[in-house]
Design a protein around this motif. Structure first.
Motif, PDB file in Angstrom:
ATOM      1  N   VAL A  84       0.763  -1.245   0.060  1.00 43.82           N
ATOM      2  CA  VAL A  84      -0.120   0.013   0.172  1.00 43.82           C
ATOM      3  C   VAL A  84       0.924   1.187   0.063  1.00 43.82           C
ATOM      4  N   THR A  85       0.587   2.105  -0.945  1.00 44.70           N
ATOM      5  CA  THR A  85       1.288   3.368  -0.937  1.00 44.70           C
ATOM      6  C   THR A  85       0.406   4.436  -0.364  1.00 44.70           C
ATOM      7  N   ARG A  86      -0.945   4.436  -0.312  1.00 42.29           N
ATOM      8  CA  ARG A  86      -1.562   5.553  -0.034  1.00 42.29           C
ATOM      9  C   ARG A  86      -3.024   5.146   0.156  1.00 42.29           C
ATOM     10  N   PRO A  87      -3.394   4.956   1.403  1.00 48.44           N
ATOM     11  CA  PRO A  87      -4.911   4.637   1.907  1.00 48.44           C
ATOM     12  C   PRO A  87      -5.465   5.772   1.532  1.00 48.44           C
ATOM     13  N   SER A  88      -7.076   5.523   0.949  1.00 42.76           N
ATOM     14  CA  SER A  88      -8.030   6.601   0.667  1.00 42.76           C
ATOM     15  C   SER A  88      -9.327   5.499   0.987  1.00 42.76           C
ATOM     16  N   LEU A  89     -10.530   6.279   1.169  1.00 46.80           N
ATOM     17  CA  LEU A  89     -11.720   5.785   1.434  1.00 46.80           C
ATOM     18  C   LEU A  89     -12.728   5.708   0.123  1.00 46.80           C
ATOM     19  N   GLY A  90     -12.035   6.463  -0.631  1.00 50.66           N
ATOM     20  CA  GLY A  90     -13.200   6.631  -2.042  1.00 50.66           C
ATOM     21  C   GLY A  90     -13.285   5.109  -2.722  1.00 50.66           C
ATOM     22  N   SER A  91     -14.573   5.062  -3.289  1.00 45.06           N
ATOM     23  CA  SER A  91     -14.815   3.717  -3.910  1.00 45.06           C
ATOM     24  C   SER A  91     -15.830   3.998  -4.970  1.00 45.06           C
ATOM     25  N   ARG A  92     -16.693   2.995  -5.272  1.00 41.32           N
ATOM     26  CA  ARG A  92     -17.740   3.268  -6.433  1.00 41.32           C
ATOM     27  C   ARG A  92     -18.882   2.443  -5.989  1.00 41.32           C
ATOM     28  N   ILE A  93     -20.036   2.817  -6.042  1.00 47.87           N
ATOM     29  CA  ILE A  93     -21.668   2.215  -6.073  1.00 47.87           C
ATOM     30  C   ILE A  93     -22.001   2.178  -7.375  1.00 47.87           C
ATOM     31  N   TRP A  94     -22.398   0.914  -7.880  1.00 47.26           N
ATOM     32  CA  TRP A  94     -22.817   0.928  -9.197  1.00 47.26           C
ATOM     33  C   TRP A  94     -24.660   0.658  -9.085  1.00 47.26           C
ATOM     34  N   LYS A  95     -25.177   1.456  -9.925  1.00 54.69           N
ATOM     35  CA  LYS A  95     -26.648   1.337 -10.210  1.00 54.69           C
ATOM     36  C   LYS A  95     -27.074   0.812 -11.398  1.00 54.69           C
ATOM     37  N   VAL A  96     -28.110  -0.147 -11.724  1.00 59.11           N
ATOM     38  CA  VAL A  96     -28.440  -0.743 -12.694  1.00 59.11           C
ATOM     39  C   VAL A  96     -29.843  -0.111 -12.637  1.00 59.11           C
ATOM     40  N   PRO A  97     -30.439   0.730 -13.597  1.00 65.18           N
ATOM     41  CA  PRO A  97     -31.850   0.914 -13.657  1.00 65.18           C
ATOM     42  C   PRO A  97     -32.671   0.013 -14.379  1.00 65.18           C
ATOM     43  N   VAL A  98     -33.710  -0.430 -14.166  1.00 65.32           N
ATOM     44  CA  VAL A  98     -34.652  -1.548 -14.851  1.00 65.32           C
ATOM     45  C   VAL A  98     -35.917  -0.806 -14.900  1.00 65.32           C
ATOM     46  N   TYR A  99     -36.269  -0.540 -16.081  1.00 65.79           N
ATOM     47  CA  TYR A  99     -37.693  -0.106 -16.483  1.00 65.79           C
ATOM     48  C   TYR A  99     -38.571  -1.022 -16.585  1.00 65.79           C
ATOM     49  N   LEU A 100     -39.747  -0.969 -15.945  1.00 66.22           N
ATOM     50  CA  LEU A 100     -40.672  -1.993 -15.964  1.00 66.22           C
ATOM     51  C   LEU A 100     -41.917  -1.380 -16.761  1.00 66.22           C
ATOM     52  N   GLU A 101     -42.725  -2.083 -17.379  1.00 63.57           N
ATOM     53  CA  GLU A 101     -43.974  -1.606 -18.024  1.00 63.57           C
ATOM     54  C   GLU A 101     -45.034  -2.877 -18.095  1.00 63.57           C
ATOM     55  N   GLU A 102     -46.083  -2.543 -17.314  1.00 65.29           N
ATOM     56  CA  GLU A 102     -47.367  -3.611 -17.260  1.00 65.29           C
ATOM     57  C   GLU A 102     -48.044  -3.599 -18.576  1.00 65.29           C
ATOM     58  N   TYR A 103     -48.068  -4.862 -19.300  1.00 70.89           N
ATOM     59  CA  TYR A 103     -48.875  -4.383 -20.671  1.00 70.89           C
ATOM     60  C   TYR A 103     -50.179  -5.172 -20.859  1.00 70.89           C
ATOM     61  N   ASN A 104     -50.825  -5.523 -19.690  1.00 70.67           N
ATOM     62  CA  ASN A 104     -51.945  -6.425 -19.880  1.00 70.67           C
ATOM     63  C   ASN A 104     -53.250  -5.704 -18.907  1.00 70.67           C
ATOM     64  N   ASP A 105     -52.799  -4.458 -18.503  1.00 71.45           N
ATOM     65  CA  ASP A 105     -53.786  -3.875 -17.621  1.00 71.45           C
ATOM     66  C   ASP A 105     -54.232  -4.800 -16.300  1.00 71.45           C
ATOM     67  N   THR A 106     -53.285  -5.329 -15.859  1.00 70.96           N
ATOM     68  CA  THR A 106     -53.582  -6.315 -14.925  1.00 70.96           C
ATOM     69  C   THR A 106     -52.823  -5.937 -13.685  1.00 70.96           C
ATOM     70  N   THR A 107     -53.300  -5.946 -12.440  1.00 68.46           N
ATOM     71  CA  THR A 107     -52.579  -5.333 -11.117  1.00 68.46           C
ATOM     72  C   THR A 107     -52.267  -6.749 -10.442  1.00 68.46           C
ATOM     73  N   GLY A 108     -50.986  -6.653 -10.010  1.00 68.60           N
ATOM     74  CA  GLY A 108     -50.450  -7.738  -9.277  1.00 68.60           C
ATOM     75  C   GLY A 108     -49.155  -7.618  -8.472  1.00 68.60           C
TER      76      GLY A 108
END
Length: 274
Positions: free
Chosen positions: A72-96
């Motif tokens: 280790v040369t230099r410790p730091s606390l920075g990192s990454r969080i990844w986000k995956v958007p998922v688009y949902l579409e109900e196509y049968n006029d059905t609730t559930g």
């Protein structure tokens, strides 16, 4: 009164006026330069505080996965969080209430699969959904997997669910035992992952083992300093006690943090210098 007396009086008044003007000018210049010096010192402190924040929280360290490295040369606390958007579409006029299953490709980061398996969690409108993952064999870091999440869909509704993951192996999401709903009349479109800056809990744990002098030396700091942050279940601090009898400068900025249970938080880490 003679002309000679008048001239002497005029001369004395002129000298007095010149002395007054000179004294006022010197006082003004002295005040200006004093203020200029103070301003310069303040700007220097501000620059130090910003630079320290960037090194401690805005960067990932050297090497970037130093918390998994023996060198280790230099410790730091920075990192990454990844986000995956998922688009949902109900196509049968059905609730559930449906369990949706979608594929996620985390790829590789720093030479290992891009997601820690117990960091994967789905969110809707800022609320965590029941989540499960499949095809997650390995040493805890996974690259290609399926995510299942449970959500309520109204007839004809469309919305976006966001799947989050990170490489922070201090997270431990309690995944459910979910099964894909075969009767789901929902189309799901999975978008590519995007990443946002974050602070790593695992790096914070690793940096707690470093002494103040080790951090000072690796950062090249010759002044007083302290870096710290607080989250719902984690408090971190490294540096010296902040003095009460001297000028200090504090810099803070908002970043993300994934709590132990997977919850995504907004936190404001601080860097203090003097």
């Amino acid at each position: 009164m003679s002309d000679k007396g008048i001239n002497q009086l005029d001369f004395a008044v002129s000298i007095a006026i010149l002395i007054t003007v000179f004294a006022f000018t010197v006082w003004q210049l002295s005040d200006y330069y004093s203020g200029h010096i103070q301003s310069k010192d303040s700007l220097q402190l501000e620059s130090r505080a910003f630079n320290l924040w960037e090194v401690a929280f805005g960067q990932e360290g050297i090497p970037p996965d130093w918390d998994h490295s023996d060198e280790v040369t230099r410790p730091s606390l920075g990192s990454r969080i990844w986000k995956v958007p998922v688009y949902l579409e109900e196509y049968n006029d059905t609730t559930g209430n449906y369990t949706i299953e979608v594929p996620v490709s985390a790829g590789e980061t720093h030479g290992r699969p891009g997601a820690w398996k117990d960091s994967v969690i789905a969110f809707e409108d800022g609320n965590a959904l029941p989540t499960d993952i499949k095809n997650n064999d390995g040493n805890g870091f996974i690259e290609e997997f399926e995510v299942l999440f449970e959500t309520e869909m109204e007839g004809g509704e469309n919305k976006t669910v966001e799947i989050y993951y990170s490489q922070d192996n201090t997270t431990s999401v309690e995944h459910e035992d979910l099964t894909y709903s075969e009767n789901a009349t929902v189309n799901a479109t999975v978008f590519s992952p995007t990443d946002e800056k974050s602070v790593s809990g695992n790096k914070a744990n690793s940096m707690e083992e470093w002494t103040v002098e080790q951090v000072r030396e690796s950062y090249g700091i010759e002044h007083g300093f302290r870096v710290y942050f607080s989250s719902e279940n984690k408090d971190f601090s490294k540096g010296m006690e902040i003095p009460e009898d001297t000028d200090v400068e504090i810099y803070s900025a908002t970043t993300l943090y994934q709590a132990k249970n997977g919850t995504i938080e907004k936190i404001k880490p601080k860097a203090v210098v003097w």
